[in-house]
Design a protein around this motif. Sequence first.
Motif, PDB file in Angstrom:
ATOM      1  N   ASP A   1      45.388  33.706  96.033  1.00  0.00           N
ATOM      2  CA  ASP A   1      46.055  31.865  96.643  1.00  0.00           C
ATOM      3  C   ASP A   1      44.734  30.962  95.165  1.00  0.00           C
ATOM      4  O   ASP A   1      44.503  29.996  95.847  1.00  0.00           O
ATOM      5  N   PHE A   2      45.298  31.345  93.753  1.00  0.00           N
ATOM      6  CA  PHE A   2      45.537  31.022  92.596  1.00  0.00           C
ATOM      7  C   PHE A   2      43.674  30.643  92.341  1.00  0.00           C
ATOM      8  O   PHE A   2      42.545  29.456  92.061  1.00  0.00           O
ATOM      9  N   LYS A   3      42.365  31.593  93.598  1.00  0.00           N
ATOM     10  CA  LYS A   3      41.347  31.459  92.567  1.00  0.00           C
ATOM     11  C   LYS A   3      41.070  32.260  92.586  1.00  0.00           C
ATOM     12  O   LYS A   3      41.421  34.234  91.761  1.00  0.00           O
ATOM     13  N   VAL A   4      39.416  32.535  91.475  1.00  0.00           N
ATOM     14  CA  VAL A   4      38.667  33.998  90.923  1.00  0.00           C
ATOM     15  C   VAL A   4      37.502  34.449  91.353  1.00  0.00           C
ATOM     16  O   VAL A   4      36.620  33.146  90.916  1.00  0.00           O
ATOM     17  N   TYR A   5      36.960  35.344  91.642  1.00  0.00           N
ATOM     18  CA  TYR A   5      36.070  35.701  91.094  1.00  0.00           C
ATOM     19  C   TYR A   5      35.482  36.346  90.609  1.00  0.00           C
ATOM     20  O   TYR A   5      35.815  36.674  89.458  1.00  0.00           O
ATOM     21  N   ILE A   6      33.743  35.031  89.357  1.00  0.00           N
ATOM     22  CA  ILE A   6      33.215  35.580  88.448  1.00  0.00           C
ATOM     23  C   ILE A   6      32.118  36.366  88.573  1.00  0.00           C
ATOM     24  O   ILE A   6      31.243  35.317  88.553  1.00  0.00           O
ATOM     25  N   TYR A   7      32.033  36.731  87.668  1.00  0.00           N
ATOM     26  CA  TYR A   7      30.858  37.840  87.660  1.00  0.00           C
ATOM     27  C   TYR A   7      30.119  37.372  86.158  1.00  0.00           C
ATOM     28  O   TYR A   7      30.299  37.876  85.626  1.00  0.00           O
ATOM     29  N   PHE A   8      28.706  37.424  86.774  1.00  0.00           N
ATOM     30  CA  PHE A   8      27.549  36.708  85.371  1.00  0.00           C
ATOM     31  C   PHE A   8      26.790  37.835  85.005  1.00  0.00           C
ATOM     32  O   PHE A   8      26.679  38.512  86.199  1.00  0.00           O
ATOM     33  N   ILE A   9      26.558  38.021  84.286  1.00  0.00           N
ATOM     34  CA  ILE A   9      25.718  38.585  83.305  1.00  0.00           C
ATOM     35  C   ILE A   9      24.599  38.691  84.604  1.00  0.00           C
ATOM     36  O   ILE A   9      23.520  39.698  84.143  1.00  0.00           O
ATOM     37  N   ASP A  10      23.766  37.542  85.117  1.00  0.00           N
ATOM     38  CA  ASP A  10      23.003  37.286  85.552  1.00  0.00           C
ATOM     39  C   ASP A  10      22.854  37.790  87.068  1.00  0.00           C
ATOM     40  O   ASP A  10      21.811  37.915  87.882  1.00  0.00           O
ATOM     41  N   GLY A  11      23.784  38.024  87.113  1.00  0.00           N
ATOM     42  CA  GLY A  11      23.880  38.846  88.632  1.00  0.00           C
ATOM     43  C   GLY A  11      24.504  37.811  89.705  1.00  0.00           C
ATOM     44  O   GLY A  11      25.298  38.423  90.822  1.00  0.00           O
TER      45      GLY A  11
ATOM     46  N   CYS B   1      31.215  25.471  89.181  1.00  0.00           N
ATOM     47  CA  CYS B   1      32.027  26.418  90.223  1.00  0.00           C
ATOM     48  C   CYS B   1      30.977  26.928  91.370  1.00  0.00           C
ATOM     49  O   CYS B   1      29.682  27.681  91.058  1.00  0.00           O
ATOM     50  N   PRO B   2      30.897  27.257  92.305  1.00  0.00           N
ATOM     51  CA  PRO B   2      30.811  27.381  94.098  1.00  0.00           C
ATOM     52  C   PRO B   2      29.934  28.962  94.155  1.00  0.00           C
ATOM     53  O   PRO B   2      30.568  29.600  93.034  1.00  0.00           O
ATOM     54  N   GLU B   3      28.833  29.084  94.048  1.00  0.00           N
ATOM     55  CA  GLU B   3      28.122  30.533  94.058  1.00  0.00           C
ATOM     56  C   GLU B   3      28.580  30.907  95.050  1.00  0.00           C
ATOM     57  O   GLU B   3      28.482  30.423  96.091  1.00  0.00           O
ATOM     58  N   VAL B   4      28.931  32.280  95.455  1.00  0.00           N
ATOM     59  CA  VAL B   4      29.755  33.019  96.656  1.00  0.00           C
ATOM     60  C   VAL B   4      29.126  34.222  96.321  1.00  0.00           C
ATOM     61  O   VAL B   4      27.929  34.632  95.411  1.00  0.00           O
ATOM     62  N   GLU B   5      28.817  34.903  97.457  1.00  0.00           N
ATOM     63  CA  GLU B   5      28.438  36.293  97.507  1.00  0.00           C
ATOM     64  C   GLU B   5      30.104  37.697  97.944  1.00  0.00           C
ATOM     65  O   GLU B   5      31.205  36.154  97.362  1.00  0.00           O
ATOM     66  N   GLU B   6      29.586  38.694  97.365  1.00  0.00           N
ATOM     67  CA  GLU B   6      30.888  39.852  97.235  1.00  0.00           C
ATOM     68  C   GLU B   6      32.138  39.606  97.320  1.00  0.00           C
ATOM     69  O   GLU B   6      31.752  39.645  98.932  1.00  0.00           O
ATOM     70  N   PRO B   7      33.096  39.207  97.187  1.00  0.00           N
ATOM     71  CA  PRO B   7      34.545  39.381  98.083  1.00  0.00           C
ATOM     72  C   PRO B   7      34.091  40.379  98.308  1.00  0.00           C
ATOM     73  O   PRO B   7      34.160  41.191  98.318  1.00  0.00           O
ATOM     74  N   ASP B   8      35.070  40.670 100.321  1.00  0.00           N
ATOM     75  CA  ASP B   8      34.733  42.108 100.814  1.00  0.00           C
ATOM     76  C   ASP B   8      36.470  41.468 100.503  1.00  0.00           C
ATOM     77  O   ASP B   8      37.256  41.467 101.737  1.00  0.00           O
ATOM     78  N   ILE B   9      37.386  42.360  99.354  1.00  0.00           N
ATOM     79  CA  ILE B   9      38.366  42.209  99.258  1.00  0.00           C
ATOM     80  C   ILE B   9      38.878  43.764  98.872  1.00  0.00           C
ATOM     81  O   ILE B   9      38.406  44.429  98.156  1.00  0.00           O
ATOM     82  N   ALA B  10      40.321  43.670  99.357  1.00  0.00           N
ATOM     83  CA  ALA B  10      40.906  45.221  98.805  1.00  0.00           C
ATOM     84  C   ALA B  10      41.675  44.888  97.180  1.00  0.00           C
ATOM     85  O   ALA B  10      42.839  43.813  97.294  1.00  0.00           O
ATOM     86  N   ILE B  11      41.262  45.855  96.018  1.00  0.00           N
ATOM     87  CA  ILE B  11      41.957  44.997  95.228  1.00  0.00           C
ATOM     88  C   ILE B  11      43.333  46.276  94.822  1.00  0.00           C
ATOM     89  O   ILE B  11      42.846  47.443  94.883  1.00  0.00           O
ATOM     90  N   SER B  12      44.690  45.592  95.365  1.00  0.00           N
ATOM     91  CA  SER B  12      45.426  46.251  94.737  1.00  0.00           C
ATOM     92  C   SER B  12      46.247  46.222  93.741  1.00  0.00           C
ATOM     93  O   SER B  12      45.700  45.075  92.537  1.00  0.00           O
TER      94      SER B  12
ATOM     95  N   ILE C   1      27.777  35.486  90.938  1.00  0.00           N
ATOM     96  CA  ILE C   1      29.120  35.077  92.048  1.00  0.00           C
ATOM     97  C   ILE C   1      29.808  34.006  91.678  1.00  0.00           C
ATOM     98  O   ILE C   1      29.010  33.371  92.915  1.00  0.00           O
ATOM     99  N   LYS C   2      30.561  33.355  90.925  1.00  0.00           N
ATOM    100  CA  LYS C   2      31.162  31.781  91.414  1.00  0.00           C
ATOM    101  C   LYS C   2      32.903  32.371  91.606  1.00  0.00           C
ATOM    102  O   LYS C   2      33.339  33.395  91.140  1.00  0.00           O
ATOM    103  N   LEU C   3      33.145  31.740  92.421  1.00  0.00           N
ATOM    104  CA  LEU C   3      34.789  31.119  92.291  1.00  0.00           C
ATOM    105  C   LEU C   3      35.524  30.030  91.704  1.00  0.00           C
ATOM    106  O   LEU C   3      34.513  29.115  92.354  1.00  0.00           O
ATOM    107  N   PHE C   4      35.958  29.979  91.038  1.00  0.00           N
ATOM    108  CA  PHE C   4      36.922  29.373  90.596  1.00  0.00           C
ATOM    109  C   PHE C   4      38.227  28.998  91.688  1.00  0.00           C
ATOM    110  O   PHE C   4      38.651  29.929  91.260  1.00  0.00           O
ATOM    111  N   ASN C   5      37.815  27.549  91.791  1.00  0.00           N
ATOM    112  CA  ASN C   5      40.039  27.599  92.040  1.00  0.00           C
ATOM    113  C   ASN C   5      40.592  26.958  90.851  1.00  0.00           C
ATOM    114  O   ASN C   5      39.949  25.547  90.799  1.00  0.00           O
ATOM    115  N   ALA C   6      41.621  28.144  90.403  1.00  0.00           N
ATOM    116  CA  ALA C   6      42.413  27.417  89.438  1.00  0.00           C
ATOM    117  C   ALA C   6      43.829  26.281  90.114  1.00  0.00           C
ATOM    118  O   ALA C   6      44.593  26.051  89.423  1.00  0.00           O
ATOM    119  N   ARG C   7      43.542  26.021  91.705  1.00  0.00           N
ATOM    120  CA  ARG C   7      44.590  24.857  92.033  1.00  0.00           C
ATOM    121  C   ARG C   7      45.187  23.603  91.217  1.00  0.00           C
ATOM    122  O   ARG C   7      46.266  23.536  90.883  1.00  0.00           O
TER     123      ARG C   7
END
Length: 95
Positions: free
Chosen positions: A13-23, A84-95, A25-31
Amino acid sequence: MNYKVIQVIPTRDFKVYIYFIDGKIKLFNARELIQKGVFKQLQDIDIFMNTCTVLNDTLAWDLSGNYDPTECLDIDPITLYNECPEVEEPDIAIS
């Protein structure tokens, strides 16, 4: 502050979870981004998903396929971190 991106996970859905070195996780909406200029080529979901990577220590799309950091579309990591808003680790299957 170190704004280094270490991992990205794009979604269909044109979003990206971004993991930073400080731990954080941010969510970028690219729409909105994919409606503008050179980023319009990312409107194809397969290109968006398959070229999304980390280059230049930030979220990038490697459209050339050769991992050349000078030939990618990337976004300033400070902007991503601060806007970008900080979010929890996504619970998604990577395929």
